[in-house]
Enzyme design. Structure first.
Site, PDB file in Angstrom:
ATOM      1  N   SER A 168       0.708   5.619   4.279  1.00 14.98           N
ATOM      2  CA  SER A 168      -0.498   5.884   5.068  1.00 14.98           C
ATOM      3  C   SER A 168      -0.294   7.131   5.928  1.00 14.98           C
ATOM      4  O   SER A 168       0.820   7.652   6.058  1.00 14.98           O
ATOM      5  CB  SER A 168      -0.827   4.688   5.966  1.00 14.98           C
ATOM      6  OG  SER A 168       0.073   4.631   7.065  1.00 14.98           O
ATOM      7  N   TYR A 218       1.388  -5.479  15.588  1.00 18.52           N
ATOM      8  CA  TYR A 218       2.536  -4.997  16.353  1.00 18.52           C
ATOM      9  C   TYR A 218       2.297  -4.950  17.856  1.00 18.52           C
ATOM     10  O   TYR A 218       3.089  -4.367  18.603  1.00 18.52           O
ATOM     11  CB  TYR A 218       2.976  -3.620  15.844  1.00 18.52           C
ATOM     12  CG  TYR A 218       3.975  -3.707  14.719  1.00 18.52           C
ATOM     13  CD1 TYR A 218       5.307  -4.021  14.966  1.00 18.52           C
ATOM     14  CD2 TYR A 218       3.590  -3.496  13.401  1.00 18.52           C
ATOM     15  CE1 TYR A 218       6.229  -4.108  13.938  1.00 18.52           C
ATOM     16  CE2 TYR A 218       4.498  -3.580  12.361  1.00 18.52           C
ATOM     17  CZ  TYR A 218       5.817  -3.886  12.637  1.00 18.52           C
ATOM     18  OH  TYR A 218       6.722  -3.974  11.611  1.00 18.52           O
ATOM     19  N   HIS A 260       0.823  -1.208   0.000  1.00 19.22           N
ATOM     20  CA  HIS A 260       0.000   0.000   0.000  1.00 19.22           C
ATOM     21  C   HIS A 260       0.856   1.257   0.000  1.00 19.22           C
ATOM     22  O   HIS A 260       1.990   1.278   0.490  1.00 19.22           O
ATOM     23  CB  HIS A 260      -0.943   0.010   1.209  1.00 19.22           C
ATOM     24  CG  HIS A 260      -0.249   0.107   2.529  1.00 19.22           C
ATOM     25  ND1 HIS A 260       0.243   1.294   3.032  1.00 19.22           N
ATOM     26  CD2 HIS A 260       0.049  -0.833   3.452  1.00 19.22           C
ATOM     27  CE1 HIS A 260       0.805   1.084   4.204  1.00 19.22           C
ATOM     28  NE2 HIS A 260       0.708  -0.204   4.486  1.00 19.22           N
ATOM     29  N   HIS A 297       0.634  -5.442   2.645  1.00 18.81           N
ATOM     30  CA  HIS A 297       1.428  -4.667   3.601  1.00 18.81           C
ATOM     31  C   HIS A 297       2.882  -5.127   3.617  1.00 18.81           C
ATOM     32  O   HIS A 297       3.209  -6.219   3.144  1.00 18.81           O
ATOM     33  CB  HIS A 297       0.807  -4.805   4.985  1.00 18.81           C
ATOM     34  CG  HIS A 297      -0.646  -4.462   4.992  1.00 18.81           C
ATOM     35  ND1 HIS A 297      -1.115  -3.213   5.306  1.00 18.81           N
ATOM     36  CD2 HIS A 297      -1.747  -5.211   4.682  1.00 18.81           C
ATOM     37  CE1 HIS A 297      -2.438  -3.194   5.197  1.00 18.81           C
ATOM     38  NE2 HIS A 297      -2.841  -4.397   4.824  1.00 18.81           N
ATOM     39  N   GLY A 298       3.722  -4.295   4.218  1.00 16.42           N
ATOM     40  CA  GLY A 298       5.142  -4.599   4.233  1.00 16.42           C
ATOM     41  C   GLY A 298       5.463  -5.981   4.739  1.00 16.42           C
ATOM     42  O   GLY A 298       6.211  -6.737   4.104  1.00 16.42           O
ATOM     43  N   ARG A 340      -6.068   0.987   3.993  1.00 14.10           N
ATOM     44  CA  ARG A 340      -4.961   1.503   3.204  1.00 14.10           C
ATOM     45  C   ARG A 340      -4.611   0.586   2.040  1.00 14.10           C
ATOM     46  O   ARG A 340      -4.233   1.061   0.966  1.00 14.10           O
ATOM     47  CB  ARG A 340      -3.747   1.779   4.095  1.00 14.10           C
ATOM     48  CG  ARG A 340      -3.232   0.600   4.922  1.00 14.10           C
ATOM     49  CD  ARG A 340      -2.323   1.120   6.024  1.00 14.10           C
ATOM     50  NE  ARG A 340      -1.656   0.082   6.798  1.00 14.10           N
ATOM     51  CZ  ARG A 340      -2.156  -0.482   7.890  1.00 14.10           C
ATOM     52  NH1 ARG A 340      -3.367  -0.154   8.322  1.00 14.10           N
ATOM     53  NH2 ARG A 340      -1.448  -1.385   8.562  1.00 14.10           N
ATOM     54  N   GLY A 373       0.403  -1.553  12.262  1.00 16.70           N
ATOM     55  CA  GLY A 373      -0.117  -2.904  12.430  1.00 16.70           C
ATOM     56  C   GLY A 373      -1.541  -3.042  11.943  1.00 16.70           C
ATOM     57  O   GLY A 373      -1.864  -2.703  10.810  1.00 16.70           O
ATOM     58  N   GLU A 376      -1.480  -6.595   7.733  1.00 13.75           N
ATOM     59  CA  GLU A 376      -0.144  -6.293   8.234  1.00 13.75           C
ATOM     60  C   GLU A 376       0.135  -7.121   9.487  1.00 13.75           C
ATOM     61  O   GLU A 376      -0.786  -7.639  10.140  1.00 13.75           O
ATOM     62  CB  GLU A 376      -0.054  -4.792   8.540  1.00 13.75           C
ATOM     63  CG  GLU A 376       1.250  -4.295   9.141  1.00 13.75           C
ATOM     64  CD  GLU A 376       2.464  -4.576   8.281  1.00 13.75           C
ATOM     65  OE1 GLU A 376       2.834  -5.769   8.150  1.00 13.75           O
ATOM     66  OE2 GLU A 376       3.062  -3.620   7.769  1.00 13.75           O
ATOM     67  N   LYS A 389       7.762   5.634  16.280  1.00 15.99           N
ATOM     68  CA  LYS A 389       8.912   4.745  16.083  1.00 15.99           C
ATOM     69  C   LYS A 389      10.195   5.332  16.659  1.00 15.99           C
ATOM     70  O   LYS A 389      10.997   4.609  17.273  1.00 15.99           O
ATOM     71  CB  LYS A 389       9.078   4.424  14.596  1.00 15.99           C
ATOM     72  CG  LYS A 389       7.970   3.545  14.049  1.00 15.99           C
ATOM     73  CD  LYS A 389       8.167   3.245  12.570  1.00 15.99           C
ATOM     74  CE  LYS A 389       7.030   2.371  12.055  1.00 15.99           C
ATOM     75  NZ  LYS A 389       7.147   2.099  10.603  1.00 15.99           N
ATOM     76  N   ARG A 414      11.174  -5.051  15.647  1.00 19.90           N
ATOM     77  CA  ARG A 414      10.756  -4.616  14.315  1.00 19.90           C
ATOM     78  C   ARG A 414      11.174  -5.589  13.222  1.00 19.90           C
ATOM     79  O   ARG A 414      10.452  -5.779  12.245  1.00 19.90           O
ATOM     80  CB  ARG A 414      11.351  -3.222  14.030  1.00 19.90           C
ATOM     81  CG  ARG A 414      10.908  -2.642  12.701  1.00 19.90           C
ATOM     82  CD  ARG A 414      11.236  -1.160  12.597  1.00 19.90           C
ATOM     83  NE  ARG A 414      10.867  -0.678  11.269  1.00 19.90           N
ATOM     84  CZ  ARG A 414      11.729  -0.484  10.279  1.00 19.90           C
ATOM     85  NH1 ARG A 414      13.015  -0.698  10.467  1.00 19.90           N
ATOM     86  NH2 ARG A 414      11.317  -0.059   9.100  1.00 19.90           N
ATOM     87  N   ARG A 415      12.332  -6.242  13.373  1.00 20.46           N
ATOM     88  CA  ARG A 415      12.886  -6.978  12.242  1.00 20.46           C
ATOM     89  C   ARG A 415      13.238  -8.438  12.504  1.00 20.46           C
ATOM     90  O   ARG A 415      13.530  -9.170  11.562  1.00 20.46           O
ATOM     91  CB  ARG A 415      14.148  -6.261  11.743  1.00 20.46           C
ATOM     92  CG  ARG A 415      13.853  -5.048  10.887  1.00 20.46           C
ATOM     93  CD  ARG A 415      13.045  -5.425   9.678  1.00 20.46           C
ATOM     94  NE  ARG A 415      12.885  -4.340   8.741  1.00 20.46           N
ATOM     95  CZ  ARG A 415      12.167  -4.414   7.638  1.00 20.46           C
ATOM     96  NH1 ARG A 415      11.535  -5.522   7.346  1.00 20.46           N
ATOM     97  NH2 ARG A 415      12.061  -3.389   6.830  1.00 20.46           N
TER      98      ARG A 415
END
EC number: 5.4.2.11
Length: 247
Positions: free
Chosen positions: A12, A90, A9, A182-183, A60, A22, A87, A98, A114-115
């Site tokens: 946002s 989170y 997307h 989403h990512g 989104r 999230g 997504e 962030k 996050r990763r």
């Protein structure tokens, strides 16, 4: 030959504010709407014609798909929506800035939340204004399967059954499938398709609003390397995603 088109997307309103989003339902920013329109223009310019669309349940992604398909003159194609394309949840980080979260937890824990592949953030409390408890989008979903937090591994666990049982059927019938999501849901799918290791997936950043194309074989494995319809913009966008949280 099956063709899969992935579109993250557009930016946002909370991407713009640098907040963890999230499952919180926020709309596209003005820039995000422009990115979605550009995605549709790229589909048309490069003659990539989706036959069917899949999106998450979040506005989104739905907005991005609608804007892009209108630009591509494909607004009429069938649409399917599933929470399994949402997504990553989170948890307690939803709604938090962030950069402030980075300062609070330090770089190591921030990057872990996050990763990392299999470490979820703390779960969200049901009383939080950013909880999805009671959200009408999910009233027909077993509440026992709806997350209160997720790692990328958990995203993949809930995404793959939908991929294998539903989306794959359209691909195997020869359709060009577009997924607007989403990512992290898209990172999880790319990990599955390309066999990316648990460690290396942390390095994968998917830019907003630039179609990523996979040409697949009869086993739904890539028959050639995937490619962005605008590689230069994709590289710049991926770098911007990697730097989120540092401002």
């Amino acid at each position: 030959m099956p063709k899969l088109v992935l579109v993250r997307h557009g930016q946002s309103e909370w991407n713009e504010k640098n907040l963890f989003t999230g499952w919180v339902d926020v709309k596209l920013s003005a820039k995000g709407q422009q990115e979605a329109a550009r995605a549709g223009e790229l589909l048309k310019e490069k003659k990539v014609y989706p036959d069917v669309l899949y999106t998450s349940k979040l506005s989104r992604a739905i907005q991005t798909a609608n804007i892009a398909l209108e630009k591509a003159d494909r607004l009429w194609i069938p649409v399917n929506r599933s929470w399994r394309l949402n997504e990553r949840h989170y948890g307690d980080l939803q709604g938090k800035d962030k950069a402030e979260t980075l300062k609070k937890f330090g770089e190591e824990k921030f990057n872990t939340y996050r990763r990392s592949f299999d470490v979820p953030p703390p779960p969200i409390d049901a009383s939080s204004p950013f909880s999805q408890k009671g959200d009408e989008r999910y009233k027909y979903v077993d509440p026992n399967v709806l997350p209160e937090t997720e790692s990328l591994a958990l995203v993949i666990d809930r995404l793959l059954p939908y991929w294998q049982d539903v989306i794959a059927k359209d691909l195997l019938s020869g359709k060009t499938v577009m997924i607007a999501a989403h990512g992290n849901s898209l990172r999880g799918l790319v990990k599955h398709l390309e066999g990316i290791s648990d460690a290396d997936i942390a390095k994968l950043n998917i830019p907003t609003g630039i179609p990523l194309v996979f040409e697949l074989d009869e086993n739904l494995k890539p028959s050639k390397p995937s490619y962005y319809l605008d590689p230069e913009a994709a590289a710049a966008g991926a770098a911007a995603v990697a730097n989120q949280g540092k401002k």
